[in-house]
Design a protein around this motif. Structure first.
Motif, PDB file in Angstrom:
ATOM      1  N   SER A  71     -38.108 -16.086   0.989  1.00 44.02           N
ATOM      2  CA  SER A  71     -39.169 -15.091   0.924  1.00 44.02           C
ATOM      3  C   SER A  71     -38.639 -13.720   1.348  1.00 44.02           C
ATOM      4  CB  SER A  71     -40.299 -15.530   1.858  1.00 44.02           C
ATOM      5  OG  SER A  71     -41.375 -14.654   1.708  1.00 44.02           O
ATOM      6  N   HIS A 110     -39.277 -20.091  -5.224  1.00 45.83           N
ATOM      7  CA  HIS A 110     -38.431 -20.274  -4.048  1.00 45.83           C
ATOM      8  C   HIS A 110     -38.095 -21.746  -3.872  1.00 45.83           C
ATOM      9  CE1 HIS A 110     -42.588 -20.013  -2.328  1.00 45.83           C
ATOM     10  NE2 HIS A 110     -42.220 -21.235  -2.017  1.00 45.83           N
ATOM     11  N   LYS A 140     -37.059 -11.036  -5.154  1.00 45.22           N
ATOM     12  CA  LYS A 140     -37.279 -11.658  -6.460  1.00 45.22           C
ATOM     13  C   LYS A 140     -38.366 -10.942  -7.255  1.00 45.22           C
ATOM     14  CE  LYS A 140     -38.384 -15.594  -4.492  1.00 45.22           C
ATOM     15  NZ  LYS A 140     -38.258 -15.249  -3.072  1.00 45.22           N
ATOM     16  N   GLY A 190     -34.632 -17.763  -4.142  1.00 47.72           N
ATOM     17  CA  GLY A 190     -34.137 -17.292  -2.853  1.00 47.72           C
ATOM     18  C   GLY A 190     -35.271 -17.280  -1.853  1.00 47.72           C
ATOM     19  N   CYS A 197     -36.588 -11.772  -0.396  1.00 46.84           N
ATOM     20  CA  CYS A 197     -35.212 -11.452  -0.801  1.00 46.84           C
ATOM     21  C   CYS A 197     -35.176 -10.584  -2.061  1.00 46.84           C
ATOM     22  CB  CYS A 197     -34.408 -12.719  -1.014  1.00 46.84           C
ATOM     23  SG  CYS A 197     -34.954 -13.659  -2.442  1.00 46.84           S
ATOM     24  N   PHE A 229     -30.584 -15.354  -4.681  1.00 47.71           N
ATOM     25  CA  PHE A 229     -30.579 -14.121  -3.887  1.00 47.71           C
ATOM     26  C   PHE A 229     -30.534 -14.452  -2.400  1.00 47.71           C
ATOM     27  CE2 PHE A 229     -31.590 -10.555  -6.757  1.00 47.71           C
ATOM     28  CZ  PHE A 229     -31.798 -11.248  -7.928  1.00 47.71           C
ATOM     29  N   GLU A 230     -29.842 -13.569  -1.660  1.00 49.53           N
ATOM     30  CA  GLU A 230     -29.817 -13.672  -0.199  1.00 49.53           C
ATOM     31  C   GLU A 230     -30.768 -12.648   0.374  1.00 49.53           C
ATOM     32  OE1 GLU A 230     -26.002 -14.052   2.014  1.00 49.53           O
ATOM     33  OE2 GLU A 230     -25.132 -13.858   0.024  1.00 49.53           O
ATOM     34  N   TYR A 231     -31.049 -12.764   1.676  1.00 54.11           N
ATOM     35  CA  TYR A 231     -31.833 -11.747   2.373  1.00 54.11           C
ATOM     36  C   TYR A 231     -31.204 -10.378   2.101  1.00 54.11           C
ATOM     37  CZ  TYR A 231     -33.675 -15.762   4.858  1.00 54.11           C
ATOM     38  OH  TYR A 231     -34.265 -16.964   5.148  1.00 54.11           O
ATOM     39  N   GLY A 232     -32.044  -9.371   1.963  1.00 52.64           N
ATOM     40  CA  GLY A 232     -31.530  -8.028   1.723  1.00 52.64           C
ATOM     41  C   GLY A 232     -31.301  -7.751   0.246  1.00 52.64           C
ATOM     42  N   GLY A 233     -31.783  -8.658  -0.624  1.00 49.30           N
ATOM     43  CA  GLY A 233     -31.729  -8.397  -2.054  1.00 49.30           C
ATOM     44  C   GLY A 233     -30.341  -8.408  -2.655  1.00 49.30           C
ATOM     45  N   ARG A 234     -29.449  -9.193  -2.079  1.00 44.13           N
ATOM     46  CA  ARG A 234     -28.109  -9.309  -2.658  1.00 44.13           C
ATOM     47  C   ARG A 234     -27.993 -10.598  -3.449  1.00 44.13           C
ATOM     48  NH1 ARG A 234     -27.219  -7.197   2.126  1.00 44.13           N
ATOM     49  NH2 ARG A 234     -27.063  -9.290   3.040  1.00 44.13           N
TER      50      ARG A 234
END
Ligand SMILES: Nc1ncnc2c1ncn2[C@@H]1O[C@H](COP(=O)(O)OP(=O)(O)OP(=O)(O)O)[C@@H](O)[C@H]1O
Ligand SMILES: [Mg+2]
Length: 364
Positions: free
Chosen positions: A37, A194, A41, A35, A39, A209-214
């Motif tokens: 940077s 990444h 990981k 994902g 996010c 993973f998306e931004y915001g750790g989802r």
């Protein structure tokens, strides 16, 4: 198995690095976390060995909640390759690699033997062992990081962008070596990158993973490429998604094309008539056993001859083996004047032709 159940990590400043994560990481598999940077990981990785503690939710390993484990005990079973190699600057390479065995109280000869073995395993020159980290290149330091994490042979390995510091060519070689190593060692590996292409090459399963750790999607590389869950995943997988899919399918899996053939003992006149009737510019030639031996341009067929095998056959120049990918087959198809390549089995025997139609069917 490592299982995250509704795990959230909120740092004291309010940053939510990981948001309500549910994830099951299978034993003996290589799971990639990928994902953009920031996010989450690295944070996800660090929660597994409790370098970061989850704010809520449960992480268990083989059914045991890691909060109840003794931290030192927990970390002994988990090798950790840090994002920027994280070697101890004032210890030699050998001493760095020996970190965990020393903590475990192994005797000196056993440690020395293990260090030698690991230096060799990760492909480092033995003479580097007496140097200090700053005397190594970034890529060499990363290999030392991998060796150090493997030292006590932990069943679980956490690897945070271990190949980020090397150029694309060396990286590809490291990836190949790493895949071969994993085929032998069969560890449970959680691997952060990444680089989506690295994820696709290495991963049994990929968590995007998306931004915001989802978590946006969790699937095998083939499933991801075939059916991205949303636009974010599709974007992240990048252009050329179909080409990447072809790279993951072996040519053995494709259906061979149904092309028109003529036998070597048939007459050229018959070959030409059949091809012309079907409006084909070429026709494949098979021997009496049905094996494809070449092809002919329809317009060049000399009908004065008696048998097809008296003609000068064109050959299929770049055959594709069963274990080559359909991506390789595509390259050969594009190069072929008739858009077809010969597929050959391990024995070297041709078992059919692959054309663009074979690729379309494999993708659909
Ligand atoms: N100790 C901390 N305190 C506050 N915020 C933090 C802390 N550590 C990480 N973060 C934040 O948490 C988020 C996730 O960070 P993390 O290091 O897990 O990202 P990452 O996906 O590994 O990124 P990269 O690809 O750049 O390594 C980021 O927004 C980061 O700024
Ligand atoms: Mg990171």
């Amino acid at each position: 198995m490592i299982r995250f159940s509704s795990v959230t990590k909120r740092f004291p400043d309010g940053t939510v690095a990981v948001d309500d994560l549910d994830l099951e990481i299978s034993s003996d598999e290589l799971t990639v976390l990928v994902g953009p940077s920031g996010c989450g990981k690295t944070t996800t990785l660090r929660m597994i060995n409790r370098l970061d503690e989850a704010s809520s939710g449960i992480i268990d390993i083989d059914g045991a909640d890691i909060r109840l484990a003794d931290r030192t005990q927990l970390r002994r079973g988990i090798g950790y390759v840090m994002q920027h190699s994280g070697l101890f600057p004032h210890r030699t390479i050998a001493a760095n690699i020996a970190t965990v065995p020393s903590l475990l109280g192994w005797d000196k000869p056993r440690i020395a033997a293990r260090v030698n073995e690991l230096v060799d395993l990760v492909g480092l020159d033995a003479q580097l062992a007496t140097r200090y980290p700053h005397q190594l290149s970034g890529g060499q330091q990363q290999r030392v990081g991998v060796a150090r994490a493997l030292a006590a042979d932990p069943p679980i390995m956490l690897m945070d962008e271990p190949f980020a510091a090397v150029d694309p060519i060396v990286r590809k070689r490291l990836q190949d070596e790493f895949l071969a190593l994993q085929a032998r060692l069969k560890k449970t590996i959680v691997f952060v990158t990444h680089d989506i292409d690295e994820a696709i090459r290495l991963g049994d399963r990929i968590a995007i993973f998306e931004y915001g750790g989802r978590l946006a999607q969790y699937a095998s590389p083939r499933e991801l490429l075939a059916a991205p869950a949303n636009d974010f995943v599709a974007d992240f997988l990048g252009s050329e998604r179909e080409l990447k899919r072809l790279a993951l399918i072996s040519s053995a899996e494709a259906e061979v094309a149904d092309v028109m053939t003529i036998r070597t003992d048939d007459s050229p006149a018959k070959a030409r008539e059949r091809a012309e009737q079907a409006c084909l510019s070429w026709i494949a030639v098979v021997d009496p056993d049905g094996e494809i031996v070449g092809w002919l341009w329809t317009r060049d067929i000399d009908t004065q001859q008696e048998r097809v095998d008296q003609l000068e056959l064109q050959s299929f120049d770049r055959p594709v083996a069963h274990d080559e990918s359909l991506r390789a087959a595509l390259g050969a198809i594009v190069e072929s004047p008739v858009g077809a390549v010969l597929r050959v089995g391990a024995s070297g025997q041709a078992d059919g032709l692959l054309t663009q139609a074979s690729l379309n069917r494999a993708l659909s």
